[in-house]
Design a protein around this motif. Structure first.
Motif, mmCIF file in Angstrom:
data_model
loop_
_atom_site.group_PDB
_atom_site.id
_atom_site.type_symbol
_atom_site.label_atom_id
_atom_site.label_comp_id
_atom_site.label_asym_id
_atom_site.label_seq_id
_atom_site.Cartn_x
_atom_site.Cartn_y
_atom_site.Cartn_z
ATOM 1 N N MET A 11 0.842 -1.199 0.000
ATOM 2 C CA MET A 11 0.000 0.000 0.000
ATOM 3 C C MET A 11 0.880 1.253 0.000
ATOM 4 O O MET A 11 1.908 1.299 0.672
ATOM 5 C CB MET A 11 -0.914 0.001 1.228
ATOM 6 C CG MET A 11 -1.838 1.215 1.294
ATOM 7 S SD MET A 11 -2.929 1.185 2.729
ATOM 8 C CE MET A 11 -3.952 -0.218 2.284
ATOM 9 N N LEU A 12 0.446 2.253 -0.754
ATOM 10 C CA LEU A 12 1.196 3.497 -0.817
ATOM 11 C C LEU A 12 1.114 4.255 0.496
ATOM 12 O O LEU A 12 0.054 4.320 1.122
ATOM 13 C CB LEU A 12 0.657 4.388 -1.935
ATOM 14 C CG LEU A 12 0.839 3.956 -3.389
ATOM 15 C CD1 LEU A 12 0.197 4.975 -4.309
ATOM 16 C CD2 LEU A 12 2.297 3.770 -3.730
ATOM 17 N N SER A 13 2.235 4.836 0.908
ATOM 18 C CA SER A 13 2.215 5.754 2.043
ATOM 19 C C SER A 13 1.643 7.087 1.576
ATOM 20 O O SER A 13 1.487 7.337 0.368
ATOM 21 C CB SER A 13 3.627 5.955 2.583
ATOM 22 O OG SER A 13 4.415 6.665 1.642
ATOM 23 N N LEU A 14 1.335 7.969 2.532
ATOM 24 C CA LEU A 14 0.807 9.285 2.177
ATOM 25 C C LEU A 14 1.807 10.057 1.332
ATOM 26 O O LEU A 14 1.434 10.713 0.351
ATOM 27 C CB LEU A 14 0.469 10.065 3.448
ATOM 28 C CG LEU A 14 -0.078 11.492 3.236
ATOM 29 C CD1 LEU A 14 -1.350 11.465 2.404
ATOM 30 C CD2 LEU A 14 -0.324 12.166 4.592
ATOM 31 N N ASP A 15 3.079 9.968 1.686
ATOM 32 C CA ASP A 15 4.107 10.693 0.936
ATOM 33 C C ASP A 15 4.233 10.144 -0.482
ATOM 34 O O ASP A 15 4.406 10.902 -1.440
ATOM 35 C CB ASP A 15 5.449 10.617 1.658
ATOM 36 C CG ASP A 15 6.361 11.773 1.311
ATOM 37 O OD1 ASP A 15 5.860 12.872 0.999
ATOM 38 O OD2 ASP A 15 7.587 11.594 1.357
ATOM 39 N N GLU A 16 4.147 8.836 -0.627
ATOM 40 C CA GLU A 16 4.204 8.224 -1.952
ATOM 41 C C GLU A 16 2.998 8.632 -2.787
ATOM 42 O O GLU A 16 3.115 8.892 -3.992
ATOM 43 C CB GLU A 16 4.282 6.709 -1.823
ATOM 44 C CG GLU A 16 5.625 6.224 -1.298
ATOM 45 C CD GLU A 16 5.611 4.767 -0.883
ATOM 46 O OE1 GLU A 16 6.697 4.179 -0.716
ATOM 47 O OE2 GLU A 16 4.501 4.206 -0.697
ATOM 48 N N ALA A 17 1.836 8.710 -2.150
ATOM 49 C CA ALA A 17 0.628 9.128 -2.865
ATOM 50 C C ALA A 17 0.744 10.580 -3.334
ATOM 51 O O ALA A 17 0.335 10.919 -4.450
ATOM 52 C CB ALA A 17 -0.598 8.957 -1.964
ATOM 53 N N ARG A 18 1.330 11.419 -2.504
ATOM 54 C CA ARG A 18 1.517 12.817 -2.903
ATOM 55 C C ARG A 18 2.530 12.945 -4.024
ATOM 56 O O ARG A 18 2.405 13.798 -4.904
ATOM 57 C CB ARG A 18 1.954 13.638 -1.693
ATOM 58 C CG ARG A 18 0.831 13.892 -0.681
ATOM 59 C CD ARG A 18 1.338 14.608 0.547
ATOM 60 N NE ARG A 18 0.244 14.977 1.434
ATOM 61 C CZ ARG A 18 0.413 15.414 2.678
ATOM 62 N NH1 ARG A 18 1.638 15.535 3.174
ATOM 63 N NH2 ARG A 18 -0.635 15.731 3.424
ATOM 64 N N SER A 19 3.543 12.091 -4.006
ATOM 65 C CA SER A 19 4.520 12.104 -5.093
ATOM 66 C C SER A 19 3.876 11.625 -6.389
ATOM 67 O O SER A 19 4.174 12.144 -7.471
ATOM 68 C CB SER A 19 5.725 11.232 -4.734
ATOM 69 O OG SER A 19 6.737 11.370 -5.703
ATOM 70 N N LEU A 20 2.994 10.640 -6.290
ATOM 71 C CA LEU A 20 2.252 10.199 -7.465
ATOM 72 C C LEU A 20 1.384 11.327 -8.011
ATOM 73 O O LEU A 20 1.295 11.528 -9.232
ATOM 74 C CB LEU A 20 1.389 8.991 -7.118
ATOM 75 C CG LEU A 20 0.495 8.436 -8.232
ATOM 76 C CD1 LEU A 20 1.326 8.015 -9.439
ATOM 77 C CD2 LEU A 20 -0.333 7.263 -7.719
ATOM 78 N N ALA A 21 0.782 12.102 -7.112
ATOM 79 C CA ALA A 21 -0.019 13.253 -7.541
ATOM 80 C C ALA A 21 0.848 14.280 -8.262
ATOM 81 O O ALA A 21 0.414 14.904 -9.236
ATOM 82 C CB ALA A 21 -0.708 13.891 -6.331
ATOM 83 N N ALA A 22 2.085 14.451 -7.793
ATOM 84 C CA ALA A 22 2.995 15.372 -8.472
ATOM 85 C C ALA A 22 3.307 14.890 -9.878
ATOM 86 O O ALA A 22 3.369 15.681 -10.831
ATOM 87 C CB ALA A 22 4.290 15.523 -7.667
ATOM 88 N N SER A 23 3.492 13.571 -10.044
ATOM 89 C CA SER A 23 3.736 13.009 -11.380
ATOM 90 C C SER A 23 2.539 13.231 -12.284
ATOM 91 O O SER A 23 2.680 13.560 -13.472
ATOM 92 C CB SER A 23 4.055 11.512 -11.271
ATOM 93 O OG SER A 23 5.292 11.310 -10.630
#
Length: 250
Positions: free
Chosen positions: A1-13
């Motif tokens: 599962m994605l962490s919150l920080d990973e999810a935010r980085s995905l949003a940046a992409s």
């Protein structure tokens, strides 16, 4: 599962609208790596990194986060002011500020073609700014860290949400690194490694550093960090971040 920080980085992409992922190799490669003084979280630096991925050009990154004391003074000494991005090309002696000028130079000098018209669109800058806002200041401010004797090596491409987390930490710790581009140049590159494995898919990369990764590590996934100072080689952003924290952060 994605962490919150990973999810935010995905949003940046996602905010980058697919830029900094695909590559169309430059007409020629520089004999020595280009050198870029920059901040990972800076939207204008991001535009240059997108162009570098698109052109498949490796670059030696000198991180210059706010409050940094390693490379910011050097940029002022070399160019007369602390402004970023700042590109130095040891192959030609050219040194440039301003993302638009740097991108135009990269395409003309190494791409063998003018920069695509899309680089002049304000929408592209707006998308890069949106990506920075999504990251909420990560990759912008310096942290205390030890100084490595040799630059680290990172296999990455600009649009990777997981490689971004590593690049942010490298920037904050002011750790220089050689960025080896791993942009996607065929449809098979878009299939994620776990899916390739599940589908028992034969995967033969054509991009040069993807071929290197397969030969060196037995699989292709980014980020991949090599630390020539310790001999450590690591896949997976979480493992790499733990390593950087333990080895270099103070």
């Amino acid at each position: 599962m994605l962490s919150l920080d990973e999810a935010r980085s995905l949003a940046a992409s996602l905010a980058q609208q697919g830029r900094g992922i695909a590559t169309r190799p430059a007409a020629r490669q520089p004999a020595e790596p280009l050198e870029l003084y920059e901040m990972e979280g800076c939207p204008f630096c991001r535009l240059v990194r997108e162009a570098l991925t698109e052109l498949d050009l490796d670059v030696l990154i000198h991180p210059c986060p706010k409050g940094g004391d390693r490379y910011r003074p050097l940029v002022e000494k070399l160019g007369g002011r602390q402004a970023f991005p700042y590109l130095m090309d040891p192959n030609t002696g050219v040194a440039l500020y301003e993302s638009a000028d740097i991108i135009d130079y990269l395409y003309r000098e190494y791409g063998g073609r003018p920069a695509p018209g899309g680089w002049r669109l304000r929408a592209r800058t707006a998308a890069s700014m949106a990506a920075s806002l999504t990251r909420a200041g990560h990759g912008l401010r310096a942290r205390e860290a030890a100084v490595p004797e040799q630059p680290l090596i990172l296999y990455s491409f600009e649009g990777s949400p997981f490689a971004r987390l590593v690049r942010e930490r490298l920037c904050e710790l002011q750790l220089p690194y050689l960025l080896r581009q791993c942009g996607r140049d065929q449809w098979q590159d878009w299939v994620l490694p776990p899916m390739r494995k599940a589908l028992e898919m034969e995967y033969l990369p054509t991009q040069r550093h993807r071929q290197e990764l397969l030969a060196r590590a037995g699989r292709v996934a980014v980020p991949y960090l090599i630390d020539p100072n310790t001999g450590e080689e690591l896949f997976e952003s979480r493992r790499i971040l733990d390593y950087l924290q333990t080895r270099y952060a103070r």
